[in-house]
Design a protein around this motif. Structure first.
Motif, PDB file in Angstrom:
ATOM      1  N   VAL A 287      -8.646  -1.992   8.998  1.00 50.87           N
ATOM      2  CA  VAL A 287      -8.949  -3.406   8.284  1.00 50.87           C
ATOM      3  C   VAL A 287      -9.680  -3.031   6.826  1.00 50.87           C
ATOM      4  N   LEU A 288     -10.252  -1.917   6.772  1.00 53.34           N
ATOM      5  CA  LEU A 288     -10.942  -1.749   5.498  1.00 53.34           C
ATOM      6  C   LEU A 288      -9.760  -1.129   4.285  1.00 53.34           C
ATOM      7  N   TYR A 289      -8.831  -0.370   4.958  1.00 53.65           N
ATOM      8  CA  TYR A 289      -7.909   0.259   4.140  1.00 53.65           C
ATOM      9  C   TYR A 289      -7.034  -0.798   3.511  1.00 53.65           C
ATOM     10  N   VAL A 290      -6.464  -1.552   4.433  1.00 49.65           N
ATOM     11  CA  VAL A 290      -5.539  -2.751   4.085  1.00 49.65           C
ATOM     12  C   VAL A 290      -6.135  -3.739   2.945  1.00 49.65           C
ATOM     13  N   TRP A 291      -7.407  -3.898   3.357  1.00 48.24           N
ATOM     14  CA  TRP A 291      -8.079  -4.836   2.463  1.00 48.24           C
ATOM     15  C   TRP A 291      -8.236  -4.377   1.280  1.00 48.24           C
ATOM     16  N   ALA A 292      -8.499  -2.921   1.025  1.00 47.09           N
ATOM     17  CA  ALA A 292      -8.862  -2.209  -0.323  1.00 47.09           C
ATOM     18  C   ALA A 292      -7.467  -2.016  -1.019  1.00 47.09           C
ATOM     19  N   ILE A 293      -6.577  -1.745  -0.609  1.00 48.85           N
ATOM     20  CA  ILE A 293      -5.215  -1.655  -1.178  1.00 48.85           C
ATOM     21  C   ILE A 293      -4.773  -2.975  -1.743  1.00 48.85           C
ATOM     22  N   ARG A 294      -5.068  -3.939  -0.997  1.00 50.25           N
ATOM     23  CA  ARG A 294      -4.788  -5.563  -1.481  1.00 50.25           C
ATOM     24  C   ARG A 294      -5.559  -5.958  -2.520  1.00 50.25           C
ATOM     25  N   HIS A 295      -6.675  -5.216  -2.812  1.00 56.43           N
ATOM     26  CA  HIS A 295      -7.516  -5.743  -3.871  1.00 56.43           C
ATOM     27  C   HIS A 295      -7.976  -4.709  -4.930  1.00 56.43           C
ATOM     28  N   PRO A 296      -7.191  -4.202  -5.692  1.00 56.83           N
ATOM     29  CA  PRO A 296      -7.266  -3.153  -6.634  1.00 56.83           C
ATOM     30  C   PRO A 296      -8.305  -3.279  -7.578  1.00 56.83           C
ATOM     31  N   ALA A 297      -8.731  -4.624  -7.769  1.00 53.91           N
ATOM     32  CA  ALA A 297      -9.834  -4.759  -8.743  1.00 53.91           C
ATOM     33  C   ALA A 297     -11.165  -4.289  -8.154  1.00 53.91           C
ATOM     34  N   SER A 298     -11.480  -4.085  -7.071  1.00 50.52           N
ATOM     35  CA  SER A 298     -12.625  -3.657  -6.401  1.00 50.52           C
ATOM     36  C   SER A 298     -12.238  -2.252  -5.886  1.00 50.52           C
ATOM     37  N   GLY A 299     -11.361  -2.270  -4.778  1.00 57.80           N
ATOM     38  CA  GLY A 299     -10.923  -1.345  -3.929  1.00 57.80           C
ATOM     39  C   GLY A 299     -12.036  -1.187  -2.795  1.00 57.80           C
ATOM     40  N   ALA A 342      -6.761  -8.222  13.535  1.00 59.67           N
ATOM     41  CA  ALA A 342      -6.102  -9.075  12.632  1.00 59.67           C
ATOM     42  C   ALA A 342      -7.032 -10.021  11.975  1.00 59.67           C
ATOM     43  N   ASP A 343      -7.622 -10.754  13.097  1.00 60.73           N
ATOM     44  CA  ASP A 343      -8.591 -11.942  12.500  1.00 60.73           C
ATOM     45  C   ASP A 343      -9.843 -11.470  12.070  1.00 60.73           C
ATOM     46  N   SER A 344     -10.401 -10.222  12.433  1.00 63.31           N
ATOM     47  CA  SER A 344     -11.587  -9.674  11.632  1.00 63.31           C
ATOM     48  C   SER A 344     -11.018  -9.488   9.915  1.00 63.31           C
ATOM     49  N   PHE A 345      -9.873  -9.001   9.889  1.00 68.37           N
ATOM     50  CA  PHE A 345      -9.452  -8.681   8.584  1.00 68.37           C
ATOM     51  C   PHE A 345      -9.335  -9.844   7.577  1.00 68.37           C
ATOM     52  N   TRP A 346      -8.793 -11.117   8.388  1.00 67.36           N
ATOM     53  CA  TRP A 346      -8.506 -12.255   7.463  1.00 67.36           C
ATOM     54  C   TRP A 346      -9.883 -12.906   7.183  1.00 67.36           C
ATOM     55  N   CYS A 347     -10.755 -13.110   8.241  1.00 59.93           N
ATOM     56  CA  CYS A 347     -12.275 -13.565   7.898  1.00 59.93           C
ATOM     57  C   CYS A 347     -12.924 -12.542   7.031  1.00 59.93           C
ATOM     58  N   LEU A 348     -12.899 -11.399   7.026  1.00 63.29           N
ATOM     59  CA  LEU A 348     -13.581 -10.456   6.208  1.00 63.29           C
ATOM     60  C   LEU A 348     -12.983 -11.101   4.623  1.00 63.29           C
ATOM     61  N   SER A 349     -11.754 -10.857   4.517  1.00 64.05           N
ATOM     62  CA  SER A 349     -11.054 -11.279   3.188  1.00 64.05           C
ATOM     63  C   SER A 349     -11.603 -12.798   2.881  1.00 64.05           C
ATOM     64  N   LYS A 350     -11.826 -13.745   3.564  1.00 63.31           N
ATOM     65  CA  LYS A 350     -12.186 -14.929   3.159  1.00 63.31           C
ATOM     66  C   LYS A 350     -13.729 -14.871   2.637  1.00 63.31           C
ATOM     67  N   LEU A 351     -14.568 -14.001   3.487  1.00 59.62           N
ATOM     68  CA  LEU A 351     -15.967 -13.882   2.958  1.00 59.62           C
ATOM     69  C   LEU A 351     -16.069 -13.327   1.562  1.00 59.62           C
ATOM     70  N   LEU A 352     -15.159 -12.139   1.613  1.00 59.12           N
ATOM     71  CA  LEU A 352     -15.364 -11.400   0.231  1.00 59.12           C
ATOM     72  C   LEU A 352     -14.805 -12.162  -1.121  1.00 59.12           C
ATOM     73  N   ASP A 353     -13.765 -12.943  -0.621  1.00 60.93           N
ATOM     74  CA  ASP A 353     -13.303 -13.636  -1.920  1.00 60.93           C
ATOM     75  C   ASP A 353     -14.423 -14.432  -2.532  1.00 60.93           C
ATOM     76  N   GLY A 354     -15.264 -14.907  -1.835  1.00 60.25           N
ATOM     77  CA  GLY A 354     -16.485 -15.339  -2.747  1.00 60.25           C
ATOM     78  C   GLY A 354     -17.453 -14.669  -3.251  1.00 60.25           C
ATOM     79  N   ILE A 355     -17.530 -13.356  -2.932  1.00 57.81           N
ATOM     80  CA  ILE A 355     -18.588 -12.526  -3.491  1.00 57.81           C
ATOM     81  C   ILE A 355     -17.899 -11.271  -4.340  1.00 57.81           C
ATOM     82  N   GLN A 356     -16.534 -11.311  -4.517  1.00 54.77           N
ATOM     83  CA  GLN A 356     -15.799 -10.077  -4.889  1.00 54.77           C
ATOM     84  C   GLN A 356     -16.543  -9.350  -5.921  1.00 54.77           C
TER      85      GLN A 356
END
Length: 499
Positions: A287-299, A342-356
């Motif tokens: 989950v963390l690795y896929v999120w990081a490579i999809r968000h290179p601005a923060s990683g 998968a659900d954890s990944f998407w909900c983490l992504s939604k949370l971090l979108d607001g505090i990236q």
């Protein structure tokens, strides 16, 4: 999901990983440097890591440094190296939990044959035993359409047996209010937020929180006709992302990101069996690795590993009847584990979108929140603000972790989950603006204690706050005070200032 070999292979070479910030590493003679948030990390020597032996190897190579006392007036860059807990303090806890897991795994193999199904591992040509003990009925239906759980939601027999008639009626009314909202063809999110703000009582079915969180994060659509297709599509999209990221195995990953995640995940909630289970750790790493490579601005930045755990635990509780904190996820069927991940990944992504911006270079979001915290304390509790200034205490020294990890290092995970009920009900600014006022109320709560201490005492107290025995009532009071403060001071004119 395509077959992927998730076996942890050897790290091919020593390397240096760079995260946002400007702090330079100080190399040691015996191994890895101490981890620093927002800094450059270096690793000392090439090691061979296979399966769970890798963590124990890294621990055996890391020097056990004594606990450091805070020094007076440390600079911001020097402070950042203390923003997370010392590794040495949790090594013993991890080892104890791993011993417990080995015992539990050996006991699991003795389960009656009729309760065990044999499946083929996706990454090895070997037979692996999977126990279905603790799973709720109709799992395949719940995986496809979680909303089907609403019809059968009721207070459990064990819950009813320990409640008096008044309590039972109160909780049944609460459950029925949620069901009325959730069973609509188009769910009213405002009505759901109003119910969720007060928290979902532990006496209600665990499925309720999982569904509500996914709706409030707008991962699960409000329109009933779109829910099944959307879930299937998003889960498939995640699995495709994992397949692409891991197409060449561990050796083909971005080693800078992977190595840091691989080190941080075993340190996550070291006192909880669920998060020391290797199966859980592998899920969190992906989950963390896929999120990081999809968000290179923060990683990936240290602290994000904490934020995924409430989602994983809440979504796990949707499918099991046992206490999730003590559950061994290696007992789960693969299809159940996949959807939780998968659900954890998407909900983490939604949370971090607001505090990236909390995790981009130099972490400007956190710096702004710390400055606002200082300003609010000046206005709300001038004597405390004056005492902290007199003793030379910088807010960065203790509040960085409060903002970076959303107070998860100061609270139990159970209480964090309760707080997130309210955060999610606060619309898009729950994890930013409302969390800021929770931190203000949190610091103000300890005012009398802090004003009697000098710099050394203040820092030691704030680094080890007495919240271990907190009850849910304490969380309710904290959230209520945060709401009061936000109502009075958020975007308030300067004439409300006390200084």
């Amino acid at each position: 999901m395509a077959d992927i070999n998730f076996t942890k292979k050897s790290l091919l070479r020593p390397h240096t990983s760079t995260l946002p910030g400007s702090v330079k590493p100080v190399e040691t003679k015996t191994g890895a440097t101490k981890l620093v948030i927002g800094a450059t990390y270096s690793y000392g020597q090439t090691v061979s890591i296979n399966n769970s032996d890798g963590l124990r190897y890294l621990q055996s190579q890391s020097p056990q440094s004594p606990r450091r006392e805070p020094s007076p007036n440390p600079s911001g860059s020097a402070f950042s190296s203390d923003a997370n807990d010392d590794i040495s303090e949790i090594d013993s806890s991890i080892d104890k939990l791993r011993d417990h897991n080995r015992i539990k795994e050996s006991q699991t193999k003795e389960v009656d044959d009729e309760k065990v199904s044999v499946v083929i591992s996706s990454d090895q040509s070997t037979l692996v035993e999977k126990s279905s003990i603790g799973l709720k009925p109709n799992i395949d239906l719940l995986i496809k359409d979680p909303m089907k759980a609403i019809d059968s939601m009721k207070l459990s027999d064990s819950t009813v047996s320990r409640l008096d008639e008044t309590q039972r009626l109160r909780f049944e009314r609460c459950l029925n209010k949620f069901k009325d909202v959730l069973q609509s063809a188009n769910i009213d999110l405002d009505a759901l937020r109003n119910l969720n703000w007060l928290g979902i009582p532990n006496e209600l079915p665990s499925e309720l929180r999982s569904i509500t969180w996914q709706l409030l994060l707008e991962y699960l659509p409000c329109n009933a006709d779109r829910q099944v297709k959307t879930l299937a599509r998003k889960r498939q999209e995640y699995f495709e992302g994992v397949s692409q990221a891991y197409a060449r195995g561990i050796a083909g990953l971005d080693q800078t990101i992977w190595h840091q995640i691989h080190i941080d995940v075993p340190r996550t909630n070291p006192g909880t069996i669920l998060y020391q289970c290797e199966t859980t750790q592998q899920c969190l790493e992906r989950v963390l690795y896929v999120w990081a490579i999809r968000h290179p601005a923060s990683g990936y930045v240290q602290g994000i590993n904490d934020l995924v755990t409430p989602f994983f635990q809440v979504f796990l509780s949707f499918y099991i009847d046992e206490n999730p904190e003590n559950y061994d996820t290696s007992c789960l069927p693969k299809n159940v584990l996949d959807v939780i991940e998968a659900d954890s990944f998407w909900c983490l992504s939604k949370l971090l979108d607001g505090i990236q911006d909390n995790y981009t270079f130099a972490q400007p979001g956190i710096q702004r929140q710390i400055n606002k915290l200082k300003d609010l304390i000046n206005r709300i509790n001038a004597p405390l603000a004056a005492h902290l200034q007199k003793e030379g205490v910088e807010y960065l020294q203790f509040a960085f972790r409060w903002m970076n990890c959303l107070l998860m290092r100061e609270m139990s995970l159970k209480h964090t989950i309760r707080m997130w009920d309210t955060y999610l009900a606060e619309r898009s600014d729950g994890f930013s603006v409302f969390h800021l006022y929770v931190c203000v109320a949190f610091l103000d709560k300890w005012s009398d204690e802090l004003k009697t201490r000098d710099f050394q005492g203040i820092m030691m107290f704030l680094q080890s706050l007495p919240t271990a025995k907190w009850k849910e009532q304490d969380i309710e009071l904290l959230l209520s005070e945060a709401y009061r403060l936000k109502s009075l001071y958020h975007e308030a004119p300067n004439h409300l200032s006390r200084v």
